[in-house]
Motif scaffolding. Structure first.
Motif, PDB file in Angstrom:
ATOM      1  N   PHE A  75      -7.152 -10.289 -16.960  1.00  0.00           N
ATOM      2  CA  PHE A  75      -6.396 -10.692 -18.146  1.00  0.00           C
ATOM      3  C   PHE A  75      -7.174 -11.744 -18.937  1.00  0.00           C
ATOM      4  O   PHE A  75      -7.330 -11.641 -20.160  1.00  0.00           O
ATOM      5  N   SER A 167       2.253  -7.867 -21.740  1.00  0.00           N
ATOM      6  CA  SER A 167       3.036  -9.064 -21.412  1.00  0.00           C
ATOM      7  C   SER A 167       4.148  -8.725 -20.446  1.00  0.00           C
ATOM      8  O   SER A 167       4.324  -9.383 -19.429  1.00  0.00           O
ATOM      9  N   MET A 171       4.487 -10.150 -16.712  1.00  0.00           N
ATOM     10  CA  MET A 171       5.600 -11.020 -16.324  1.00  0.00           C
ATOM     11  C   MET A 171       6.356 -10.414 -15.143  1.00  0.00           C
ATOM     12  O   MET A 171       6.869 -11.140 -14.299  1.00  0.00           O
ATOM     13  N   ALA A 174       4.625 -11.541 -12.007  1.00  0.00           N
ATOM     14  CA  ALA A 174       4.897 -12.955 -11.729  1.00  0.00           C
ATOM     15  C   ALA A 174       6.356 -13.147 -11.309  1.00  0.00           C
ATOM     16  O   ALA A 174       6.654 -13.918 -10.393  1.00  0.00           O
ATOM     17  N   ILE A 178       8.163 -14.898  -8.119  1.00  0.00           N
ATOM     18  CA  ILE A 178       9.114 -16.009  -8.223  1.00  0.00           C
ATOM     19  C   ILE A 178      10.449 -15.630  -7.578  1.00  0.00           C
ATOM     20  O   ILE A 178      11.090 -16.453  -6.925  1.00  0.00           O
ATOM     21  N   PHE A 187       6.831 -17.447  -1.916  1.00  0.00           N
ATOM     22  CA  PHE A 187       6.334 -16.799  -3.123  1.00  0.00           C
ATOM     23  C   PHE A 187       5.789 -15.425  -2.751  1.00  0.00           C
ATOM     24  O   PHE A 187       5.098 -15.274  -1.749  1.00  0.00           O
TER      25      PHE A 187
ATOM     26  N   ILE B  10       1.287 -22.442  -9.881  1.00  0.00           N
ATOM     27  CA  ILE B  10       0.448 -21.311 -10.292  1.00  0.00           C
ATOM     28  C   ILE B  10       1.330 -20.252 -10.949  1.00  0.00           C
ATOM     29  O   ILE B  10       1.000 -19.721 -12.007  1.00  0.00           O
ATOM     30  N   GLY B  11       2.478 -19.976 -10.298  1.00  0.00           N
ATOM     31  CA  GLY B  11       3.347 -18.897 -10.762  1.00  0.00           C
ATOM     32  C   GLY B  11       3.840 -19.086 -12.180  1.00  0.00           C
ATOM     33  O   GLY B  11       3.782 -18.157 -12.991  1.00  0.00           O
ATOM     34  N   ILE B  12       4.310 -20.291 -12.509  1.00  0.00           N
ATOM     35  CA  ILE B  12       4.856 -20.530 -13.855  1.00  0.00           C
ATOM     36  C   ILE B  12       3.767 -20.411 -14.937  1.00  0.00           C
ATOM     37  O   ILE B  12       3.960 -19.682 -15.916  1.00  0.00           O
ATOM     38  N   LEU B  14       1.032 -18.682 -14.884  1.00  0.00           N
ATOM     39  CA  LEU B  14       0.653 -17.276 -15.029  1.00  0.00           C
ATOM     40  C   LEU B  14       1.732 -16.529 -15.812  1.00  0.00           C
ATOM     41  O   LEU B  14       1.436 -15.780 -16.746  1.00  0.00           O
ATOM     42  N   PHE B  15       2.995 -16.764 -15.449  1.00  0.00           N
ATOM     43  CA  PHE B  15       4.101 -16.114 -16.149  1.00  0.00           C
ATOM     44  C   PHE B  15       4.052 -16.452 -17.643  1.00  0.00           C
ATOM     45  O   PHE B  15       4.135 -15.569 -18.500  1.00  0.00           O
ATOM     46  N   GLY B  17       1.469 -17.502 -19.321  1.00  0.00           N
ATOM     47  CA  GLY B  17       0.260 -16.926 -19.903  1.00  0.00           C
ATOM     48  C   GLY B  17       0.495 -15.490 -20.324  1.00  0.00           C
ATOM     49  O   GLY B  17       0.031 -15.039 -21.375  1.00  0.00           O
ATOM     50  N   PHE B  18       1.260 -14.739 -19.501  1.00  0.00           N
ATOM     51  CA  PHE B  18       1.572 -13.351 -19.854  1.00  0.00           C
ATOM     52  C   PHE B  18       2.608 -13.309 -20.978  1.00  0.00           C
ATOM     53  O   PHE B  18       2.625 -12.383 -21.785  1.00  0.00           O
TER      54      PHE B  18
END
Lengths: 233, 493
Positions: A75, A167, A171, A174, A178, A187, B10-12, B14-15, B17-18
């Motif tokens: 990305f 996007s 998401m 991710a 989460i 995680f 890291i997770g937030i 990256l989220f 960023g997408f």
């Protein structure tokens, strides 16, 4: 000249040293399944993850976080290409002439394009069952779009649609991570049932992640192609 | 107190960023605010993490697979401190950004900006060697892209620097990856604690070769001589806030990765420490003496940066607690003061339109506030009393005194390198305050939003100089963590 020869000699010495150390000491061919972590993956992988493709089990489940990282690497690279090539078109009047593709290529591409898309989708949908996965399937999809570009000089993707797709699937990955954290405290925890290995709907979160990766990689690689084509014009 | 899991740091990002590119389609100005929000989240999370990790290391298992089978995040005081440094420097740079990035594609800039932060944070928190490689990749590819972002006059230079950095950086990751593969071949595991416990019984030749490969690979990121050919061009060609990020975040994360591998995985192997000591001294002298010859402000700061990284390498390779605390102090001081210097230099160059040092004559009258801030940063890097740099150098020298006659020699070398530093920084400061300007007109100072991060950094430089006890509270456990090794931390996994 002297600098160059010194460098060459140094490289030669290094090469010889590295080559012989590795040739003597690398444990090629030994049975090493008992020493490290690999026996756990090999003997318990299918039970633990529900994926009959062990490579996928390791890549997406045991070490799924690395894969999230790798998706981000791609990305970032795609974004970087876009940022670097922004406004970097050739000066006017220096356009490279494009030749229309022949009738055979045009017709062939029209027939093959949907099949290539389908094949790419097949590879990532079956990522947890058969060899292949999100990255490979995505690459096949991007090839299909490359084919479009080759056969039709006026072809262009709709940037906004591709960006939005990218996007949303990014998401999704991710969010799966989460959600694992919220539901179980880990995680990227596999919070869906494993099902019976070998079936299409099995292996918990792996199919979701691989579909997301497949679409994302396809969109990203196509985006890179499109960016480069625009510079050409 | 709220506990935020370190993996969310890291997770937030990256989220987000997408998320940013698709929100930018409908709301054009959103990337700046979304990025700011993400950085703020990381800032809060890393502050809480540091407080928690002072009691006991915070361990977060990814995917629920216990180490060594899965990936694990290990946040001791050291890693949390670095994470806090990364997120706060990113936050301050965020304030500094606007006028410097107007000409390019801002959406992409902000995406790369927060992903760079996420990559660097991952590098300092992960407890898995291959995961470290993945985050190093994210960080370095984001740096290449940000470097190439430069527009206008510097564009050609930036592209050239990017290509150089990209080639060297790819070599770096190749070496690093081969080293990891060799280690995996020799031990069959990738978890850092597990590696540390298995390396003593593994094939010595293979382990040493892996060590050499990894030092080469990460040495490139840490600006170690002679692997730092990319550095001056990259700092000079980059747009100003990106230079700040390089000096304060990217290089620090790379350096920290190198130190962690050498200390925690290889248990501070003497071979490695000797190599680091020799190359550290070389880096120190080559960097400082090259800085002496520069006529370009940013290039001078870049070489000074190389010199400081040499000082850090020397401090860590002394391998005793005092020297390690000094090294960590110097690391903090360099990140803060050099960030300040690059910001102030950026404001000068933005106002003057040239990077030439001779154009700085009489800047004290033309841009007094920026000049004062630049001077504070310069004094701290030089190591004048009442500034952070002084404490760091004193502690490093005290540490080297503990290392016998050899240490005395090191102390003398560090002092003489500081002398060179004094000369070239004082030369610039002298120009700024003592020389008469050719053109007397006042130049417009940067607006408050950009002045704010510089003032915060200057305040920290002072604080580090007059109240070091506050920082030692974190740095001493951090240094002990490095000396103790990983074995006890996760129970050997």
């Amino acid at each position: 000249m002297i600098k160059k020869s010194i460098a060459l000699i140094l490289i030669a010495i290094l090469f010889v040293a590295i080559f012989f150390t590795l040739a003597n000491d690398l444990p090629f061919g030994d049975n090493r399944t008992t020493t490290g972590v690999s026996d756990k993956y090999i003997y318990h992988g299918v039970n633990d993850t529900g994926a009959s493709n062990l490579v996928t089990a390791i890549v997406v489940n045991y070490r799924g976080f690395d894969t999230l990282g790798e998706v981000t690497v791609l990305f970032v690279a795609a974004t970087g290409v876009g940022a670097v090539l922004y406004n970097m078109g050739r000066p006017a009047g220096k356009k490279r002439k494009k030749t229309e593709a022949s009738l055979i290529v045009r017709t062939g591409s029209r027939i093959l394009f949907p099949m290539m898309l389908l094949f790419g989708a097949y590879i990532f949908v079956h990522g947890h069952l058969t060899p292949g996965g999100g990255f490979q399937g995505g690459a096949v999809i991007a090839t299909a779009f490359l084919f479009k570009y080759v056969s039709d000089t006026r072809y262009h993707i709709d940037h906004n649609k591709f960006t939005a797709t990218e996007s949303v699937v990014g998401m999704t990955f991710a969010l799966v991570g989460i959600m694992g954290l919220l539901l179980t405290g880990y995680f990227l925890f596999n919070f869906l049932p494993n099902g019976s290995p070998g079936e299409l709907l099995s292996a918990g979160i792996i199919p979701i992640i691989y579909v997301a990766i497949g679409i994302k990689v396809g969109a990203e690689l196509t985006g890179i192609l499109d960016n480069m084509m625009e510079v050409e014009q | 107190m709220v506990n935020i899991d370190p993996t969310l740091m890291i997770g937030i990002p990256l989220f987000m960023g997408f998320l940013i590119p698709s929100v930018a389609i409908v709301w054009k100005n959103s990337p700046r605010y979304l990025a700011g929000f993400t950085i703020l989240f990381n800032l809060i999370a890393s502050t809480l993490l540091l407080i928690r990790s002072l009691n006991a290391p915070v361990i977060s298992v990814l995917g629920g697979w216990q180490p060594p089978y899965g990936i694990v995040f290990v946040a001791g005081p050291l890693g949390s401190m670095l994470a806090l440094l990364i997120s706060s420097m990113t936050m301050l740079t965020w304030f500094y950004l606007p006028p410097h990035i107007k000409e390019g594609n801002e959406t992409k800039f902000y995406m790369l900006f927060i992903l760079l932060m996420a990559g660097a944070t991952g590098m300092v928190l992960t407890g898995d060697l291959f995961n470290l490689f993945v985050f190093t990749e994210i960080t370095s590819i984001a740096s290449f892209s940000l470097l190439a972002y430069s527009r206008g006059k510097d564009e050609k230079e930036a592209v050239e620097a990017t290509i150089k950095y990209m080639i060297i950086g790819s070599l770096s990751s190749a070496f690093f990856l081969i080293g990891i593969a060799l280690l995996y071949g020799a031990t069959g595991t990738l978890n850092m604690a597990d590696l540390a416990s298995k390396i003593p019984s593994a094939n010595h030749n293979l382990v040493m070769m892996a060590l050499a490969m990894i030092i080469t690979g990460l040495g490139i990121e840490a600006e170690m001589f002679p692997l730092n050919g990319w550095t001056p061009d990259a700092y000079t060609g980059a747009t100003h806030p990106v230079s700040v990020m390089f000096a304060s975040v990217v290089v620090k994360a790379g350096f920290f990765a190198l130190i962690r591998v050498v200390f925690l995985i290889f248990g501070a192997a003497t071979e490695a420490l000797q190599i680091l000591m020799i190359f550290g001294l070389l880096t120190l002298f080559v960097g400082e003496s090259s800085a002496l010859r520069q006529t370009d402000l940013k290039r001078m700061l870049a070489y000074s940066s190389i010199g400081q990284m040499g000082l850090l390498l020397v401090a860590f390779s002394l391998n005793n607690q005092t020297a390690l605390v000094g090294g960590l102090y110097a690391m903090l001081n360099h990140a803060i003061a050099k960030g300040l210097l690059f910001m102030a230099a950026g404001s000068f160059i933005f106002a003057l339109g040239t990077r030439d040092i001779s154009a700085l004559n009489g800047m004290g009258k033309r841009m007094p506030v920026t000049s004062a801030l630049f001077t504070i940063g310069a004094f701290s890097i030089m190591g004048l009393p009442f500034f952070g740099g002084f404490i760091s150098k004193i502690v490093i020298i005290a540490g080297s005194m503990q290392a016998g006659t050899e240490g005395m020699l090191v102390a003398i070398l560090i002092l003489s390198a500081s002398l060179i530093e004094l000369v070239y920084f004082l030369r610039v400061v002298h120009r700024i305050w003592m020389r008469e300007p050719e053109d007397d007109s006042r130049l417009k100072e940067a607006p408050f939003t950009q002045m704010f991060p510089m003032i915060v950094l200057a305040a920290f430089v002072f604080l580090m100089g007059i109240y070091p006890q506050a920082f030692f509270k974190v740095l001493i456990p951090a240094a002990q963590e490095l000396l103790r090794g990983l074995g006890t931390m996760i129970g050997g996994a």
